[in-house]
Design an enzyme around this catalytic site. Structure first.
Site, PDB file in Angstrom:
ATOM      1  N   CYS A  91      38.879  34.604  28.749  1.00  0.00           N
ATOM      2  CA  CYS A  91      38.614  33.999  29.791  1.00  0.00           C
ATOM      3  C   CYS A  91      38.325  34.837  31.049  1.00  0.00           C
ATOM      4  O   CYS A  91      39.139  34.506  31.994  1.00  0.00           O
ATOM      5  CB  CYS A  91      39.740  32.882  30.224  1.00  0.00           C
ATOM      6  SG  CYS A  91      41.581  33.350  29.913  1.00  0.00           S
ATOM      7  N   GLY A  92      37.690  35.902  30.876  1.00  0.00           N
ATOM      8  CA  GLY A  92      37.496  36.777  31.793  1.00  0.00           C
ATOM      9  C   GLY A  92      38.547  37.440  32.232  1.00  0.00           C
ATOM     10  O   GLY A  92      39.652  37.860  31.520  1.00  0.00           O
TER      11      GLY A  92
END
Lengths: 294, 132
Positions: A91-92
């Site tokens: 998620c980044g």
């Protein structure tokens, strides 16, 4: 030079990856909507709580008899960092940004000679802080397999934190989570939990209106009760904001990944076609020069 | 009757009820009290118990587990940690809540916790007796 077969395989594999990232992006988008709704519908409770608390706190004149949850226990030596992160990666920068903020603050506190204790909520934060601060871990809560966060989860954490505070295990508690600004912007935030940061009374009208409230059983008791509740409410808010941020972050990360995979496929396809044409040309030249030689 | 007032029941997760009510009976920490329009402003903590909501001739009963109430002449806001509509409670939910409450009662350390757990147990027994 890679053979044509190798390149075909390569393209197929990138396409498969693209399908996965695309699916993850769509799942995250759906989950984000739900998480956002949850965060939104939790807002009225927190707002009313803030309002009443702000009014009550402004009335507590005598600092000595005020509850410790509000004014602290007079010490500033042992800090508890409650680090909230996600259970899953991909998620980044979501997890690493929260961990980074917590790490910086922990190092600062250690440099000032304070004692740091860490309570991690969520697996990823524990994983990334363990190497450096493994000895400072005092508690951890994971929500693996939890589908929908509810207030009981926050209550569970709050009970542990309050229990530790009452036992004198720490003096100041700070909560680290990611504030959900928008789908593309999430801001890692540190929020002081104990002693409570009381919001200022903004509305002048509310201030005068509350002045006439009566309290039952008594102001002190209501305040004490509210402050305990406030801890779990803030934790709950942190959990919900984090959940929304995680999905938002994942959505944009997966969107990027999908686009990168698309670019890569284009480039590989061009390369593949050139190579194929070059092979055909080569074969033609061989045939023609063979025929000429006769 | 002085008319209606705005009644809101809010749980940490969402707003459960938001209606114009005629009368609400609230289980306060220091005893039950009824709120009508124009009630003097005051704030109290709640003990676990049943809210009786009278709105537009319809009656609703809602079980609340701890929280607090904020009363204004034109408004009643109840922040409850958990709330169930009594009519919608199934025997399974009642049984689950009852066993949780009884465990709380057994584990209660001080008087306040004990009396809170006790009143919740009593309330749940009454509801389950009525449901049966």
């Amino acid at each position: 030079m890679a053979s044509l077969k190798d390149m075909r395989n390569r393209i197929a594999s990138v396409k498969a990856t693209q399908k996965i990232t695309k699916a993850m992006q769509m799942v995250a988008a759906a989950k984000l909507r739900r998480a956002q709704e949850a965060a939104q519908s939790a807002r009225p409770y927190a707002e009313r709580m803030d309002g009443v608390l702000a009014n009550l706190a402004s009335k507590v004149a005598d600092k000595k008899s005020a509850p410790q949850l509000l004014v602290g226990n007079g010490k500033d030596q042992v800090h508890l960092l409650i680090v909230m992160t996600a259970e899953r990666g991909l998620c980044g920068g979501f997890n690493s940004n929260i961990a980074k903020l917590a790490r910086q603050d922990a190092q600062k506190l250690l440099a000032y000679g304070k004692t740091v204790k860490i309570y991690t909520v969520g697996r990823k934060g524990a994983d990334s802080l363990r190497r450096e601060f493994g000895k400072s871990f005092v508690e951890r809560t994971d929500f693996q397999g939890v589908k929908q966060l509810n207030f009981d989860h926050a209550q569970g954490i709050a009970n542990k934190v309050l229990g530790m505070f009452e036992a004198g295990d720490f003096d100041v508690a700070t909560l680290y989570f990611s504030e959900f600004k928008s789908v593309i912007a999430q801001k890692p935030t540190a929020l002081q939990l104990i002693p409570a940061k009381i919001p200022e009374v903004k509305d002048e009208g509310a201030k005068t209106a509350s002045a006439v409230h009566e309290y039952e059983p008594s102001e002190e008791e209501v305040l004490g009760d509210l402050l305990r509740r406030n801890v779990s409410t803030q934790l709950f808010r942190g959990l919900l904001e984090n959940a929304a941020s995680e999905q938002g972050s994942r959505m944009s990360a997966m969107d990027n990944a999908t686009r990168n995979a698309g670019d890569m496929i284009n480039k590989l396809t061009i390369k593949y076609n050139r190579q194929r044409q070059a092979n055909i040309t080569k074969e033609l030249i061989e045939i023609i020069s063979g025929a000429e030689a006769l | 009757m002085a008319g209606t007032f705005k009644f809101e029941l809010v749980s940490p997760e969402r707003v459960l009820i938001s209606v114009d009510a005629d009368q609400v009976v609230v289980p306060g920490a220091g005893g039950d009290f009824a709120v009508l329009a124009g009630h003097a402003p005051f704030i109290t903590t709640l003990r676990p118990g049943v809210l009786d909501v009278l709105a537009g001739g319809a009656k609703r009963r809602v079980l609340v587990k701890s929280g607090f109430a904020e009363v204004d002449p034109s408004r009643l806001t109840i922040l409850a940690q958990a709330a169930y509509d009594v009519d919608e409670m199934t025997p399974a939910i009642i049984a689950r809540e009852l066993s949780a409450a009884e465990a709380d009662l057994a584990a209660a350390k001080d008087d306040a916790a004990q009396s809170a757990a006790d009143s919740l147990v009593n309330e749940l027994r009454r509801i389950s007796a009525k449901a049966a």
